[in-house]
Design an enzyme around this catalytic site. Structure first.
Site, short mmCIF file in Angstrom:
data_model
loop_
_atom_site.label_atom_id
_atom_site.label_comp_id
_atom_site.label_asym_id
_atom_site.label_seq_id
_atom_site.Cartn_x
_atom_site.Cartn_y
_atom_site.Cartn_z
N ARG A 158 0.83 -1.22 0.00
CA ARG A 158 0.00 0.00 0.00
C ARG A 158 0.87 1.27 0.00
O ARG A 158 0.54 2.26 0.66
CB ARG A 158 -0.93 0.03 1.23
CG ARG A 158 -1.83 -1.16 1.37
CD ARG A 158 -2.89 -1.25 0.28
NE ARG A 158 -3.59 -2.50 0.44
CZ ARG A 158 -3.22 -3.65 -0.13
NH1 ARG A 158 -2.17 -3.68 -0.96
NH2 ARG A 158 -3.88 -4.75 0.08
N GLU A 182 -3.44 3.91 6.61
CA GLU A 182 -3.37 3.66 5.17
C GLU A 182 -4.06 4.81 4.44
O GLU A 182 -3.66 5.22 3.36
CB GLU A 182 -4.08 2.33 4.86
CG GLU A 182 -4.10 1.98 3.40
CD GLU A 182 -4.79 0.66 3.12
OE1 GLU A 182 -4.60 -0.31 3.89
OE2 GLU A 182 -5.54 0.59 2.12
N SER A 238 -9.93 -0.24 4.80
CA SER A 238 -9.02 -0.40 5.94
C SER A 238 -8.39 0.94 6.30
O SER A 238 -7.78 1.60 5.44
CB SER A 238 -7.91 -1.40 5.60
OG SER A 238 -8.48 -2.68 5.47
#
Ligand SMILES: Cc1cc2nc3c(=O)[nH]c(=O)nc-3n(C[C@H](O)[C@H](O)[C@H](O)COP(=O)(O)OP(=O)(O)OC[C@H]3O[C@@H](n4cnc5c(N)ncnc54)[C@H](O)[C@@H]3O)c2cc1C
Length: 308
Positions: free
Chosen positions: A172, A291, A221
């Site tokens: 990510r 994230e 997330s």
């Protein structure tokens, strides 16, 4: 004699004070000072050539991984979704696709052609540009595993083609080519089977629906998984499921999701995120790294929409 004012070459839609709650999957956040939706790639380049070189820029796809604070973004948002939409087959298995095409559309498009490799994109509610910026992934697949090349633009409207080796690609995370943004990807796929691809997409969507609060406003997330562990496991075992701050809540279905249940402000969401981060660090000594991207200025609370 006065010079005649230059007519700008761009033809897209420029709005002022555009509420970002309408462009982010959390349905929260303040206004962008200016918001530009280009007509196409050539038009985007014209707009950028015309722009003050100090103007802060924020690239926006579907806003599914972004929190814009309540005071809004003090610059220009470049909105790619539905704007940079061209696609072209460069050969039998290589697709050039522009940044504003949705991940779901790319998964369907390639599966219909009997090609395999990006079925995992089907349930990621973002754009190609966002997937490149985040190295989006799911169920064992990651965006950059399929990237043969990318095309970028800088703030002066200069286009470039770049190779994956020019970027540092992680979980990510993608860095490299500072001051450039993605306008297209060349995705390399493999020959597969139409029915198998479509079945795989259905299965992945079902698995997602069973484990994630897909019917509520969220950004997926919130935290990256720490090495060797899962953020959701740590948050759940810290007893934080269901924790609330205003209209924001740690999802009861998936502990690494924060959902906007009822008119949460961006400040509610950010405060809850920070509280979860601090509690997990206090209990387990693990620092969870967000994230989701957080941008803009703190400011007057402007509740977004809730979906309950
Ligand atoms: C219900 C739900 C489920 C999700 N599941 C997953 C999942 O399984 N896996 C996963 O990886 N993510 C998941 N996400 C997060 C999100 O969908 C991905 O990160 C997606 O790639 C973001 O794309 P976007 O177009 O919405 O990007 P945005 O949210 O618009 O932007 C995200 C970041 O990318 C930057 N950016 C956007 N476009 C460009 C561009 N053209 N060039 C350069 N930078 C750009 C933005 O400035 C911002 O920093 C989920 C989100 C939700 C809401």
């Amino acid at each position: 004699m006065m010079a005649a004012p230059l007519t700008p070459c761009w033809r897209g839609e420029l709005r002022e004070h555009e509420p970002m709650a309408g462009h982010t999957s959390w349905r929260a956040g303040g206004p962008a000072r200016r918001f530009y939706k280009p007509v196409d790639l050539a038009d985007l380049c014209c707009f950028l050539q015309d722009l003050d070189e100090h103007e802060p820029l924020l690239w926006l796809g579907l806003g599914s991984n972004l929190l814009v604070r309540d005071g809004g973004f003090p610059g220009t948002v470049i909105f790619t979704f539905g704007a940079l939409t061209a696609s072209e087959w460069l050969d039998d298995t290589t697709l050039r696709i522009e940044a504003g095409v949705s991940c779901a559309q790319i998964a369907r498009l390639t599966a219909r052609r009997g090609l395999t490799g990006v079925e995992f994109l089907a349930g990621i509610p973002g754009t190609m540009g966002g997937a490149l910026a985040m190295n989006a992934g799911a169920f064992g697949g990651e965006t950059w595993e399929r990237v043969a090349a990318v095309e970028t633009v800088d703030r002066f409207g200069q286009l470039r083609r770049r190779e994956p080796s020019e970027f540092r690609i992680g979980y990510r995370s993608v860095t490299g080519a500072p001051g450039e943004w993605f306008v297209a990807a060349h995705l390399r796929l493999e020959p597969g089977d139409v029915e198998a691809g479509q079945l795989r997409i259905r299965e992945l969507l079902e698995r997602r629906g069973a484990t994630q609060p897909t019917q509520q406003y969220s950004c997926g997330s919130v935290f990256r998984n720490p090495p060797g562990d899962h953020a959701a496991r740590l948050i759940e075992s810290a007893g934080l499921k269901g924790l609330r701050r205003g209209g924001a809540q740690v999802s009861e279905k998936h502990a690494n999701f924060i959902v906007n249940t009822a008119g949460a402000s961006a400040a509610d969401i950010e405060d809850l995120l920070l509280q979860v981060q601090a509690e997990v660090e206090r209990i387990y000594g693990v620092h969870l790294e967000p994230e989701v991207g957080i941008v803009g200025e703190a400011g007057a609370t402007m509740g977004g929409q809730g979906n309950e």
